[in-house]
Design a protein around this motif. Structure first.
Motif, PDB file in Angstrom:
ATOM      1  N   GLU A  81       0.831  -1.196  -0.192  1.00 26.93           N
ATOM      2  CA  GLU A  81       0.103   0.185  -0.152  1.00 26.93           C
ATOM      3  C   GLU A  81       0.786   1.202   0.063  1.00 26.93           C
ATOM      4  O   GLU A  81       0.460   2.488  -0.385  1.00 26.93           O
ATOM      5  CB  GLU A  81      -1.088   0.133   1.185  1.00 26.93           C
ATOM      6  N   ASP A  82       2.201   1.156   0.325  1.00 30.41           N
ATOM      7  CA  ASP A  82       2.898   2.279   0.375  1.00 30.41           C
ATOM      8  C   ASP A  82       3.455   2.633  -0.929  1.00 30.41           C
ATOM      9  O   ASP A  82       4.022   3.884  -1.354  1.00 30.41           O
ATOM     10  CB  ASP A  82       4.283   1.928   1.028  1.00 30.41           C
ATOM     11  N   ASN A  83       3.347   1.833  -2.030  1.00 27.69           N
ATOM     12  CA  ASN A  83       3.575   1.922  -3.700  1.00 27.69           C
ATOM     13  C   ASN A  83       2.649   2.601  -4.293  1.00 27.69           C
ATOM     14  O   ASN A  83       1.820   2.131  -4.895  1.00 27.69           O
ATOM     15  CB  ASN A  83       3.843   0.405  -4.183  1.00 27.69           C
ATOM     16  N   ARG A  84       2.624   3.919  -4.056  1.00 32.18           N
ATOM     17  CA  ARG A  84       1.743   4.921  -4.945  1.00 32.18           C
ATOM     18  C   ARG A  84       1.929   4.727  -6.206  1.00 32.18           C
ATOM     19  O   ARG A  84       3.127   5.019  -6.820  1.00 32.18           O
ATOM     20  CB  ARG A  84       1.796   6.270  -4.411  1.00 32.18           C
ATOM     21  N   ALA A  85       1.052   4.563  -7.122  1.00 31.20           N
ATOM     22  CA  ALA A  85       1.406   4.445  -8.418  1.00 31.20           C
ATOM     23  C   ALA A  85       1.189   5.707  -9.196  1.00 31.20           C
ATOM     24  O   ALA A  85       0.717   6.596  -8.661  1.00 31.20           O
ATOM     25  CB  ALA A  85       0.001   3.676  -9.276  1.00 31.20           C
ATOM     26  N   GLY A  86       1.803   5.638 -10.216  1.00 34.13           N
ATOM     27  CA  GLY A  86       1.883   6.844 -11.170  1.00 34.13           C
ATOM     28  C   GLY A  86       3.060   7.982 -10.862  1.00 34.13           C
ATOM     29  O   GLY A  86       2.990   9.122 -11.233  1.00 34.13           O
TER      30      GLY A  86
END
Length: 433
Positions: free
Chosen positions: A61-66
């Motif tokens: 959930e820490d891997n924010r897309a874009g």
């Protein structure tokens, strides 16, 4: 890497030579249910690997897309990464079960390390910036093929900053090792790097390279009338120098004393015992060396610990009390052996002291934008000025040379020169301290 005294790797594999291993690994990951195919691309499914993020400590959930690249809507999860990419016009490609294309960045390393080392090995290295996503993805891939895959130690080095700013092309402070060793000796750069723990960020600045260059010259050189510190460090080089090798400089009384002292006795005939004081110093130094290197390669502590044995060597060679010490030759030989071994382990033992001293002089002349003939001419001018009692002129010549990193040394046999930290940089050092 050779100039920096780095040992050569046993193997230097190329990705293009290991395409079968890469394809086999991707096939196995798909068969084990950790990857999926979309229009000729193959993606690793991070949600299928519960331990994803265990190295970096990041959660999915820490891997924010874009944030860095556009999100591929075909992915099942934004963090899914490519194992195989379809061919694009103008790019190299290879045939595969999923169509022509090329490997993803991460799969190459997993496949080649498995080919040469297996799925479990001791050490994996890289920069701090590779912890995520590169090394995290390597773990996921390798474990998806072999659930017993394991790395015992991950070794990540800190970033390089330049004058306390992060090195980057955008800031215009980016340069290469080749550019550095064009002006500074490679072993000066190595000593500089060893002076900071590999995990810590290291600040590159001319003042620090000048200081390291000065330090490495002191370790190997033996001027006619050295300071106490210079004598301590110079003895180290002389102890390891074979008696048959030519001396690095024509004014080398201390080096001659050291060689003469050791050549008086055949090492084979040395007694098994050495004085308790010598044993204690050697043992303490060796213990610091082993403890510090075992403590995640803490090289700065080892470099600092050199001072005690060097001071003792200096006393044995140059003080009245030291020269009268019982088993003096045995002590010198014992110190020479331990210090030589430590310097060799650190990659700081040159093949030839005379060559490295000349190389250090040549680098100093290049930084000063002078030739040796020009320096010798200045020395002659200063000698003439002193004979004519033109002391102000003599002082100006000395100061002008010192300003560009050339120090003059006077002795009864005449005046010689050695590299030194330029005066302006010395002032910088004082302000930093």
């Amino acid at each position: 890497m050779v100039y920096l005294h780095c040992l050569p790797p046993s193997a230097e594999p190329r990705v293009s030579d290991h395409m079968p291993q890469i394809l086999d690994m991707i096939k196995q990951i798909i068969e084990n249910g950790y990857a999926y195919i979309v229009d000729g691309d193959v993606y690793f499914s991070v949600e299928k690997f519960p331990d994803y993020g265990r190295l970096s400590g990041r959660k999915l959930e820490d891997n924010r897309a874009g944030e860095r690249v556009a999100v591929d809507s075909r992915k099942k999860h934004p963090a899914d990464f490519a194992l195989w990419k379809t061919a694009k016009e103008g790019e190299p490609f290879w045939d595969s079960p999923w169509g022509p294309g090329r490997p993803g960045w991460h799969i190459e390393c997993s496949a080649m390390s498995a080919a040469y080392l297996g799925y479990s090995f001791d050490i994996h290295g890289g920069g701090m910036d590779l912890v995520f996503p590169h090394h995290e993805n390597e773990i996921a891939q390798s474990c998806a093929v072999c659930n017993h895959s394991n790395i015992s130690y991950w070794i990540h080095n800190g970033f390089v900053t330049v004058d306390s700013e992060k090195m980057s092309k955008s800031l215009g402070n980016f340069f290469t090792i080749r550019q550095v060793i064009d002006l500074y000796h490679p072993l000066a750069l190595r000593l500089f790097l060893l002076g900071t723990h590999y995990q810590s960020p290291i600040n590159y600045a001319d003042v620090l390279l000048e200081s390291a260059s000065d330090r490495i010259f002191y370790i190997y050189q033996v001027p006619q009338y050295p300071t106490s510190l210079q004598m301590e460090e110079a003895c180290l080089s002389s102890l390891s120098l074979p008696s048959s090798q030519p001396t690095p400089h024509r004014h080398m009384n201390t080096l001659h004393d050291c060689e003469s002292a050791l050549s008086q006795r055949d090492v084979v005939t040395l007694k098994d015992t050495i004085p308790p004081d010598t044993v204690n110093i050697i043992n303490n130094f060796y213990n610091v060396f082993v403890t510090s290197m075992s403590d995640d390669l803490h090289t700065p502590v080892v470099l600092a610990a050199l001072s005690d044995p060097l001071k003792t060597i200096n006393d044995l060679l140059h003080t009245r009390k030291g020269k009268k010490q019982e088993l003096r030759i045995e002590s010198l030989a014992a110190f020479g052996k331990i210090l030589g071994n430590v310097l060799s382990t650190l990659g700081l033992m040159p093949e030839s002291y005379s060559e490295i001293l000349q190389q250090l002089r040549d680098k100093a002349l290049k930084r000063a934008k002078l030739t040796e003939d020009q320096v010798l001419q200045k020395i002659d001018e200063r000698t003439a000025a002193r004979k004519n009692k033109e002391y102000e002129r003599s002082d100006i010549i000395r100061k002008d040379l010192a300003a560009v990193g050339i120090a003059l040394m006077d002795s009864p046999d005449g005046t010689t020169w050695r590299p030194a930290v330029p005066l302006a940089i010395q002032e910088q050092q004082v302000s930093i301290t």
